[in-house]
Design a protein around this motif. Structure first.
Motif, mmCIF file in Angstrom:
data_model
loop_
_atom_site.group_PDB
_atom_site.id
_atom_site.type_symbol
_atom_site.label_atom_id
_atom_site.label_comp_id
_atom_site.label_asym_id
_atom_site.label_seq_id
_atom_site.Cartn_x
_atom_site.Cartn_y
_atom_site.Cartn_z
ATOM 1 N N SER A 1 0.853 -1.186 0.000
ATOM 2 C CA SER A 1 0.000 0.000 0.000
ATOM 3 C C SER A 1 0.891 1.238 0.000
ATOM 4 C CB SER A 1 -0.901 0.005 1.232
ATOM 5 O OG SER A 1 -0.140 0.256 2.407
ATOM 6 N N ALA A 2 0.320 2.358 -0.390
ATOM 7 C CA ALA A 2 1.093 3.598 -0.436
ATOM 8 C C ALA A 2 1.638 3.947 0.945
ATOM 9 C CB ALA A 2 0.214 4.724 -0.965
ATOM 10 N N GLN A 3 0.838 3.728 1.972
ATOM 11 C CA GLN A 3 1.269 4.044 3.335
ATOM 12 C C GLN A 3 2.423 3.142 3.765
ATOM 13 O OE1 GLN A 3 -1.686 3.302 6.353
ATOM 14 N NE2 GLN A 3 -0.770 4.772 7.798
ATOM 15 N N GLU B 1 5.643 4.099 1.917
ATOM 16 C CA GLU B 1 6.225 5.305 2.505
ATOM 17 C C GLU B 1 6.942 4.985 3.817
ATOM 18 O OE1 GLU B 1 4.773 9.709 4.165
ATOM 19 O OE2 GLU B 1 3.343 8.339 3.242
ATOM 20 N N HIS C 1 -1.134 -4.060 3.633
ATOM 21 C CA HIS C 1 -1.251 -2.778 4.309
ATOM 22 C C HIS C 1 -0.304 -2.701 5.497
ATOM 23 C CE1 HIS C 1 -4.908 -1.524 2.101
ATOM 24 N NE2 HIS C 1 -5.127 -2.841 2.030
ATOM 25 N N SER D 1 -13.273 5.104 -6.059
ATOM 26 C CA SER D 1 -13.263 6.199 -5.077
ATOM 27 C C SER D 1 -13.692 5.701 -3.701
ATOM 28 C CB SER D 1 -14.195 7.314 -5.541
ATOM 29 O OG SER D 1 -15.504 6.814 -5.736
ATOM 30 N N VAL D 2 -13.141 6.329 -2.655
ATOM 31 C CA VAL D 2 -13.520 6.024 -1.284
ATOM 32 C C VAL D 2 -13.886 7.333 -0.585
ATOM 33 C CG1 VAL D 2 -12.107 3.958 -1.106
ATOM 34 C CG2 VAL D 2 -11.121 6.156 -0.502
ATOM 35 N N ASP E 1 -14.271 10.250 2.364
ATOM 36 C CA ASP E 1 -13.297 10.794 3.292
ATOM 37 C C ASP E 1 -13.814 10.784 4.725
ATOM 38 O OD1 ASP E 1 -15.241 12.689 3.115
ATOM 39 O OD2 ASP E 1 -13.935 14.330 2.410
ATOM 40 N N GLU F 1 -7.577 1.010 -0.605
ATOM 41 C CA GLU F 1 -6.662 1.994 -0.027
ATOM 42 C C GLU F 1 -7.397 3.309 0.199
ATOM 43 O OE1 GLU F 1 -2.453 2.298 -0.750
ATOM 44 O OE2 GLU F 1 -2.750 1.150 -2.605
ATOM 45 N N GLY F 2 -6.972 4.016 1.226
ATOM 46 C CA GLY F 2 -7.478 5.356 1.450
ATOM 47 C C GLY F 2 -8.706 5.464 2.312
ATOM 48 N N LEU F 3 -9.181 4.353 2.904
ATOM 49 C CA LEU F 3 -10.327 4.447 3.797
ATOM 50 C C LEU F 3 -9.977 5.269 5.030
ATOM 51 C CD1 LEU F 3 -11.844 0.839 3.736
ATOM 52 C CD2 LEU F 3 -12.866 2.910 2.784
ATOM 53 N N HIS F 4 -10.943 5.972 5.561
ATOM 54 C CA HIS F 4 -10.743 6.770 6.773
ATOM 55 C C HIS F 4 -10.236 5.857 7.897
ATOM 56 C CE1 HIS F 4 -11.657 9.287 10.266
ATOM 57 N NE2 HIS F 4 -11.732 10.315 9.423
#
Length: 723
Positions: A45-47, A50, A162, A688-689, A691, A703-706
């Motif tokens: 995952s992007a997180q 990083e 993740h 899309s997810v 915010d 990815e990107g869920l709150h």
């Protein structure tokens, strides 16, 4: 131990516990790690990417080595998948021509010529005696050179890993989830719970451990650290003794009890004494497992401990020296006497048993007053019944036909199945409708408020996991009865096995059936190629491991159903071999690559069942022309040796008809109930997810869920089952 615990977390949650190490410039190593994962159908995952980029290169490499080992095993890429026909699926010969070639090669071999000539004189040749039959004629490396590199396709599987929390937090969370599961775990789940319990026995514990097998595993670990045991039935003590002896905590198979040390014997006897002292009626539970209690008594020596006299009563009941009338026998007596009112009244004190006896009570009721009493008893008892039992009865009511004459399918916890005619009279329609509404209301009451609900449509037809024993361990495996879409032009099955001691021959086959479940064709070692596809060739010995494949062109398949199966022809069973698993891949028509390509694997499941013929799933062509998978997880008894697809066609068709036509409670059912209390429901578009926090239900986590979202995916689908 740290490595194995980390591996458990990755397998069960698809999260990597937050890697630690000195800070540094690990961005290059992290991208290389991501690329290596993608070759196996995974990615960071992007997180997580990083996070790794901020660590030292050495820390990233250490994490990569551990994680790659885990995910490659998860998808079946940890072994070498060779094929008999080096160019498979190209250039697969006609079956008869291939056999004649093997005979000709044997006649050219001085060592085998005489034996083959003798067989030819008798008119029958055993293929297994031919030197070139059933054994690889080339190395794995030579096979690889015959295949072009895989062409990437948009449909290739990509499972995202993740970023998790600290290792201890992830391990504790996984332990609490498995130990406190509302549904029974499968074999792998119990094994993993055992490893986690040994690490977590002294830490936080679930509020309740409802599943008895889970409790036995946890009690074993608690006993070792001197913690208080969780016992409230005599059977809990029996299960714990089985765990301590390395036996079967489900009590399906008898355990050979070991000699136990004195402190352990004292703990078990004290536990039995306390249970009986608190509720003497629980002595009646001994009858269900009398022989095992007798064997346990021989190991515990209760006569040496007069301070626990009630423990000795347990074994006196087992030996028949003391009477303890069971609850079930009292219910049976009342029902045999036709006293439905009294039976329903007695069952009010045992809500779970009342629910399991519901069908019989309604069928036995003669008057309207009796039927009303049964429904009233169910309504009163419902709040005290386990959620999975409520859901099981709800599913049962869906499948109780208004008219007799249908077929009944029975599947036990080992995956054995059989079919019989439905001879029970139908349930009264009005009462069945009332019970359905009552159970729907009870389930709705128990479901937590979801807030805003986000649902992946691909998960809606997944069957509710009412038992982990209805799902095999592996990747992308769905519970029995689930339906999932199949998108691709080429469907390829694979089986891998590695024998332990004896020469072992598994045969991968595919049976094609018509709309009325009649046989259309099949692919197997006796029919290597057809209009539908190709077989990779028969392998009859697997000391270093062996693989077989079937390649199908879905557009060319004749018939409505495709049923892959693994037949045990000779040697070690599925539970005896060192390793065995089945799976399938999907590819576009122009994709090349090796016979096995990890990133095209959609499902890989362990083969661990008691039968001689494994039926993992079937593929069904719908009226719209699209193919869908129907998950079976069945094992046929088969014959002791020489199982072939030709010999079990009728059994397979009969079972398939029963399961395909059975109504399953699915995720759709629960999400529809949840939607009634949701602040809004959205069908996820796959891109899309939102915010804001949501309750997300889907096959995989986007990815990107709150961060405050509640996430339910295949890895924790049992969390949907209310307590």
């Amino acid at each position: 131990m740290v490595l194995s615990l980390e591996s458990l977390v990755v397998r069960h949650t698809h999260r990597i516990p937050a890697p630690t190490g000195p800070a540094g410039a690990g961005d290059v190593a992290a991208r290389q790690f991501d690329a290596a994962l993608m070759s196996a159908g995974f990615k960071l995952s992007a997180q997580l990417l990083e996070h790794l980029s901020e660590l030292s290169e050495a820390a990233v490499v250490d994490t990569a080595v551990r994680t790659l080992r885990t995910v490659r095993e998860l998808v079946g890429d940890h072994v070498e998948h060779n094929v008999y026909f080096v160019d498979f699926p190209a250039n697969v010969p006609d079956t008869f021509d291939f056999w004649m070639r093997c005979v000709a090669e044997a006649l050219d071999d001085s060592g085998s010529r005489a034996g083959v000539l003798e067989q030819l004189r008798k008119g029958v040749v055993d293929l297994l005696t031919l030197p070139s039959y059933g054994r690889y004629q080339h190395t794995y490396a030579e096979m690889l050179t015959s295949h072009d590199e895989l062409l990437a396709a948009a449909g290739d599987r990509m499972t995202v890993l993740h970023l998790g929390g600290a290792l201890d937090d992830e391990v504790t969370g996984l332990y609490l989830a498995l130990a406190g599961s509302a549904t029974p775990l499968g074999e792998e789940g119990l094994r993993d719970l055992k490893a986690l319990a040994e690490h977590c026995a002294s830490g936080p514990q679930p509020e309740t451990i409802a599943v008895r097998e889970n409790r036995a595993v946890v009690n074993e670990a608690r006993l070792r650290v001197g913690a208080e045991l969780l016992l409230d039935t005599v059977t809990d003590v029996l299960r714990l003794a089985c765990a301590l002896s390395g036996g079967d905590v489900t009590l399906q198979e008898p355990t050979r009890f070991r000699a136990l040390p004195r402190p352990t014997r004292r703990a078990l006897l004290a536990g039995l004494d306390a249970v009986v002292a608190a509720a003497p009626a629980k002595l009646a539970d001994v009858h269900a497992h009398r022989e095992q209690f007798k064997r346990l008594g021989e190991r515990l020596h209760p006569h040496e401990y007069p301070r626990w006299p009630r423990a000795a009563e347990v074994f006196a009941v087992a030996r028949g020296e003391r009477q303890a009338r069971s609850f079930d026998s009292r219910v049976e007596e009342l029902l045999c006497a036709g006293d439905v009112l009294a039976a329903a009244g007695l069952l009010r004190s045992a809500p779970g048993k009342l629910f399991r006896a519901l069908d019989r009570l309604l069928r036995s009721a003669v008057t309207e007053a009796e039927r009303e009493a049964v429904v009233a008893a169910v309504e009163e008892a419902a709040p005290a019944v386990a959620g999975r039992v409520v859901l099981s009865v709800r599913e049962h009511l869906d499948n109780r036909a208004d008219e007799s004459g249908d077929r009944r399918v029975f599947i036990n916890r080992l995956g054995r199945a059989w079919v019989t005619d439905e001879r029970r009279p139908p349930l009264p329609k009005a009462h069945r409708r009332r019970l359905v509404a009552l159970l729907d209301a009870e389930i709705r009451r128990r479901l937590p408020a979801p807030g805003r609900l986000l649902v992946d449509p691909d998960v809606l037809d997944v069957a509710l996991p009412l038992s982990g024993k209805a799902t095999a361990a592996g990747l992308g495996v769905l519970p029995r009865g689930s339906v999932s879409p199949v998108d691709g032009e080429l469907l390829r099955f694979f089986v891998y096995w590695k024998q332990r001691e004896r020469s072992t021959d598994y045969d991968l086959s595919a049976l094609m059936l018509g709309a009325d479940y009649e046989t259309v064709s099949w692919l197997s070692y006796t029919n290597l190629s057809a209009v539908d596809g190709e077989h990779s060739g028969d392998i009859v010995d697997a000391p270093e491991g062996a693989s077989e494949f079937i390649n199908l062109r879905l557009g060319a398949v004749r018939g409505t159903f495709v049923v892959p199966q693994v037949n045990l022809f000779a040697g070690e069973g599925f539970e005896e071999v060192e390793e065995s698993f089945f799976g399938f891949m999907l590819r576009d028509g122009d994709q090349q690559g090796r016979p096995f390509e990890a990133r095209t694997v959609r499902m890989k499941s362990d083969l661990r069942g008691p039968g001689r013929v494994a039926l993992p799933l079937a593929f069904v062509r719908g009226e719209d022309g699209r193919w869908r998978a129907k998950w079976l997880h069945l094992y046929l008894k088969g014959t002791p040796t020489s199982n072939q697809v030709e010999g079990n066609r009728v059994s397979v068709a009969t079972l398939l008809r029963g399961i395909v036509e059975r109504e399953q409670l699915t995720v759709r059912y629960l999400t529809e109930l949840m939607a009634e209390g949701a602040g809004g429901t959205t069908v996820w578009d796959g891109v899309s997810v939102p915010d804001h926090p949501v309750t997300y239900v889907g096959l995989e986590r986007p990815e990107g869920l709150h961060p405050d979202s509640r996430i339910v995916t295949l890895e924790n689908l049992c969390d949907l089952i209310p307590d």
